[in-house]
Design an enzyme around this catalytic site. Structure first.
Site, PDB file in Angstrom:
ATOM      1  N   TYR A 107     -45.311 -30.021  12.168  1.00 46.40           N
ATOM      2  CA  TYR A 107     -45.125 -31.383  11.670  1.00 46.40           C
ATOM      3  C   TYR A 107     -45.442 -32.442  12.715  1.00 46.40           C
ATOM      4  O   TYR A 107     -45.191 -32.251  13.905  1.00 46.40           O
ATOM      5  CB  TYR A 107     -43.658 -31.588  11.241  1.00 46.40           C
ATOM      6  N   TYR A 174     -32.322 -27.781   4.143  1.00 46.77           N
ATOM      7  CA  TYR A 174     -31.871 -28.010   5.522  1.00 46.77           C
ATOM      8  C   TYR A 174     -32.959 -27.626   6.517  1.00 46.77           C
ATOM      9  O   TYR A 174     -33.441 -26.501   6.509  1.00 46.77           O
ATOM     10  CB  TYR A 174     -30.609 -27.186   5.796  1.00 46.77           C
ATOM     11  N   GLY A 232     -34.922 -17.289  -3.967  1.00 48.20           N
ATOM     12  CA  GLY A 232     -36.262 -16.716  -3.959  1.00 48.20           C
ATOM     13  C   GLY A 232     -36.503 -15.848  -5.173  1.00 48.20           C
ATOM     14  O   GLY A 232     -36.326 -16.270  -6.316  1.00 48.20           O
ATOM     15  N   ASP A 263     -39.214 -26.349  -4.536  1.00 47.50           N
ATOM     16  CA  ASP A 263     -39.378 -27.708  -5.068  1.00 47.50           C
ATOM     17  C   ASP A 263     -39.742 -27.669  -6.550  1.00 47.50           C
ATOM     18  O   ASP A 263     -39.257 -28.481  -7.347  1.00 47.50           O
ATOM     19  CB  ASP A 263     -40.474 -28.457  -4.311  1.00 47.50           C
TER      20      ASP A 263
END
Length: 312
Positions: A107, A174, A232, A263
């Site tokens: 990132y 998180y 998952g 998401d």
């Protein structure tokens, strides 16, 4: 189309970044993504034109920010609440995907425009904006990227919003690197969970933040009436006012990329609850959407591919 019914207006708070797919030493494909943005796009595709999905975020005044806005509008995302900050740019991340579909991220976002979106807002002015939505969706990342001042303004506005009957979805997402320490994050999470109508929790993130604990402990320690725990490929576990149920995931043989799996599940679940489905039916919808998404590279499936899948 202007949507008048507040319950058909959903505000999504967070950050969209420039996404680069591939390894550092290969040809990189550019697109856009971010946890809340991914959810906003899939939620809009699921709910259709009779619902308005608005994205509350920040961008710069640069050409890339303009292009991002154009792309969002093509997805029919309402962009009127996007703050434009003239000396800031969008964040950026790069995804590397392993042969089994699992991914790693790098990132560049420490000074992105989305960090500062609530710094010039008062609690009252922000609450006035939030009050226009029947539903709000945000994640742990939405909270983590903000300045301390902006985060406090948002939390205070959410307290008023929920007191007045506004409904809040919170996804824990998180990311330790975004927080100064666990204690700060835990304090913020407990505050927002107490305000949330529905909590979407990833089991792995729960263990990472709070330590290894049983599902019963997660349910009992989360101050939210409705909780869905994402696991998952394992069954999603739901607790609604003490009633618990497991909802199996859809088996997928051709996993290409697990980016946005959680998401997109969140989009399916939120869609279900917004249109009045039960928590169990909403989890089934979430699994269907996630199963589609992980068969394609990147966070957002191309519209043409999505429409083909939906029509099958």
């Amino acid at each position: 189309m202007q949507i008048q019914n507040k319950d058909r207006r959903v505000g999504v708070i967070g950050e969209c970044m420039v996404e680069l797919q591939g390894t550092m030493f290969s040809t990189l494909k550019q697109s856009f993504g971010g946890d809340t943005f991914n959810t906003a796009v899939y939620l809009k595709r699921l709910l259709g034109s009779s619902y308005q999905i608005s994205y509350l975020t920040g961008l710069g005044l640069d050409p890339l920010s303009e292009y991002m806005l154009e792309q969002w509008r093509e997805e029919c995302i309402d962009t009127r609440y996007v703050a434009r900050i003239d000396d800031k740019l969008p964040g950026l991340y790069q995804i590397s995907v392993a042969e089994n579909g699992e991914r790693t991220f790098q990132y560049w976002r420490n000074d992105a425009a989305a960090k500062y979106i609530f710094d010039e807002e008062s609690v009252d002015s922000l609450e006035e904006t939030l009050s226009q939505f029947g539903w709000l969706y945000l994640s742990g990342i939405s909270l983590a990227i903000l300045t301390e001042k902006g985060r406090e303004t948002l939390l205070s506005a959410l307290e008023i919003y929920t007191t007045k009957g506004g409904k809040l979805f919170f996804d824990n997402n998180y990311r330790p690197i975004l927080w100064p320490d666990k204690e700060v994050c835990q304090s913020v999470y407990m505050r927002v969970l107490a305000l949330s109508h529905i909590a979407l929790l990833t089991e792995e993130d729960e263990h990472l933040l709070w330590g290894e604990s049983s599902i019963d402990h997660i349910f009992d320690s989360t101050p939210t009436n409705e909780i869905a725990i994402k696991r998952g490929s394992k069954p999603c576990l739901i607790n609604e006012k003490g009633m618990r149920v497991a909802v199996p995931a859809q088996p997928v043989s051709n996993i290409v990329d697990t980016t946005a799996a959680g998401d997109s599940f969140a989009a399916g679940y939120c869609c279900g609850r917004i249109i009045g489905l039960s928590p169990e039916e909403s989890a089934e919808k979430g699994h269907v959407v996630a199963a589609r998404v992980i068969q394609f590279p990147g966070a957002i499936i191309a519209k043409e591919s999505w429409e083909k899948l939906v029509s099958q």
